[in-house]
Write an enzyme that holds these catalytic residues in place. Structure first.
Site, PDB file in Angstrom:
ATOM      1  N   ARG A 243      23.275   2.813  46.823  1.00 34.21           N
ATOM      2  CA  ARG A 243      24.341   3.623  46.232  1.00 34.21           C
ATOM      3  C   ARG A 243      23.805   4.310  44.991  1.00 34.21           C
ATOM      4  NH1 ARG A 243      27.067   3.815  50.053  1.00 34.21           N
ATOM      5  NH2 ARG A 243      29.210   3.133  50.387  1.00 34.21           N
ATOM      6  N   GLU A 272      26.882  11.955  43.097  1.00 33.89           N
ATOM      7  CA  GLU A 272      26.675  12.835  44.258  1.00 33.89           C
ATOM      8  C   GLU A 272      28.009  13.437  44.719  1.00 33.89           C
ATOM      9  OE1 GLU A 272      24.988   9.681  46.816  1.00 33.89           O
ATOM     10  OE2 GLU A 272      26.773   9.865  48.083  1.00 33.89           O
ATOM     11  N   HIS A 290      22.515  11.476  51.451  1.00 36.29           N
ATOM     12  CA  HIS A 290      23.321  10.309  51.866  1.00 36.29           C
ATOM     13  C   HIS A 290      23.515  10.301  53.394  1.00 36.29           C
ATOM     14  CE1 HIS A 290      26.511   7.272  50.295  1.00 36.29           C
ATOM     15  NE2 HIS A 290      26.023   6.871  51.462  1.00 36.29           N
TER      16      HIS A 290
HETATM   17  C1  DGY Z   1      28.112   3.183  53.982  1.00 35.49           C
HETATM   18  O1  DGY Z   1      28.540   2.904  55.097  1.00 35.49           O
HETATM   19  O2  DGY Z   1      28.369   2.519  52.977  1.00 35.49           O
HETATM   20  C2  DGY Z   1      27.247   4.395  53.898  1.00 35.49           C
HETATM   21  O3  DGY Z   1      26.540   4.445  52.708  1.00 35.49           O
HETATM   22  C3  DGY Z   1      28.112   5.624  54.011  1.00 35.49           C
HETATM   23  O4  DGY Z   1      28.727   5.792  52.800  1.00 35.49           O
END
Ligand code: DGY
Length: 331
Positions: A243, A272, A290
């Site tokens: 993250r 982001e 991402h």
């Molecule tokens: C998740 O599933 O957490 C991925 O990072 C998509 O946000």
């Protein structure tokens, strides 16, 4: 409040695939965002006031503020495994269930992590930019030298499902695996992946490649900053598929600029989709928007699992991926 024919009213805050809409339309009355811009927190507050369920993604934050008028809301189903966009405590207080989509994205996300590791170590983005600029004039013995992945040490921060799937891939590259996690894995799992538990500092000092796969929380905010980057080998790479906010992007950009570490591969960014311009200015970085779980099969599987969870909650059943069982028990 249910409508006249007892179909629950739901809010969908992010465009989903048509098949998902068709499924939901059989059971629910839908307020759908379509292709308009994201709802503001004020709009979410208003729209949730007459809904029983909602389908969210990590881009929409669930705060106690947006739940103020949600008198009938039973469940918010997140289309993601990560749920740091949920204030789970506030949801539980209001007996609103929260769910996520684990398992279905483990291998796809681990594939992206490994791809990012390879691309970063072997300077693939930089090489391509260089070729596209017409700079490749001859083969050179010392051209575009990277660092190896095979037979090196991989440091995995966060040894959950995705961390373990990465370890499995790393074994095929004859890598030595060290890991750090909130809780140490059982001896059986450690031996399956030939993974050695070490503390954070040891991992940063010993790993040739550090990959971050841990959840975001206030405790993991800027888990990697200037001090940590200073501990890493100058030949090391840093990969973040977890993250944004786990890495201090400003400190990383400065470490890359000064060649404090060899290179970085980032799929996630603090704030982001905006990213700091300093990250765009350094050559030794691979950037992806991402896309960890972004294969067609996996994104459909995530959507369908999120719909299963939502429908279960709306029908009074316990959703498979319930994050706050207290909220279900109190219903
Ligand atoms: C998740 O599933 O957490 C991925 O990072 C998509 O946000």
């Amino acid at each position: 409040m249910k409508n006249s024919i007892n179909r629950p009213r739901i809010l969908i805050t992010h465009p989903i695939f048509q098949e998902g809409l068709d499924r939901l339309e059989q059971h629910c009355d839908i307020e759908y965002i379509g292709d308009r811009p994201a709802y503001s927190p004020q709009e979410l507050l208003e729209k949730l006031s007459d809904k029983e369920g909602a389908l969210f993604t990590p881009s929409e934050k669930v705060t106690s503020d947006i739940l103020q008028q949600a008198k009938n809301l039973k469940i918010i189903s997140n289309i993601a495994v990560g749920y740091n966009n949920f204030d789970l405590e506030a949801m539980t207080q209001k007996n609103i269930m929260g769910t996520n989509t684990p398992d279905v994205l483990t291998d796809t996300t681990a594939d992206l992590g490994f791809a990012l590791l390879m691309a970063t170590a072997r300077r693939m983005s930089e090489s391509e930019r260089w070729m596209r600029n017409g700079q490749w004039l001859k083969w050179e013995l010392g051209g575009m030298l990277g660092v190896d992945v095979h037979h090196t040490t991989l440091g995995i921060m966060g040894m959950g499902r995705i961390g373990q799937a990465l370890a499995k891939r790393a074994l095929g590259f004859d890598m030595k695996i060290i890991y750090h996690n909130r809780t140490r894995l059982s001896a059986d799992v450690e031996s399956e992946y030939q993974a050695k538990y070490v503390d954070k500092e040891t991992l940063l000092k010993q790993a040739d490649h550090v990959i971050l796969v841990m959840p975001y929380s206030p405790e993991s905010h800027h888990f990697i900053g200037a001090r940590e980057l200073e501990l890493m080998k100058p030949t090391a790479t840093l990969i973040n598929i977890a993250r944004g906010g786990i890495v201090d992007d400003q400190a990383l950009a400065s470490a890359l600029k000064n060649n404090r570490i060899f290179a970085a591969g980032l799929d996630v960014f603090e704030g982001e989709p905006d990213l700091i311009s300093e990250l765009l200015q350094v050559p030794n970085i691979v950037l992806t928007p991402h896309i960890g779980s972004a294969s067609k099969m996996t994104r459909y599987a995530m959507m369908n699992l999120a719909i299963d969870n939502l429908l279960a909650g709306l029908h009074g059943e316990k959703p498979k991926n319930l994050l706050n069982p207290e909220a279900f028990q109190r219903l």
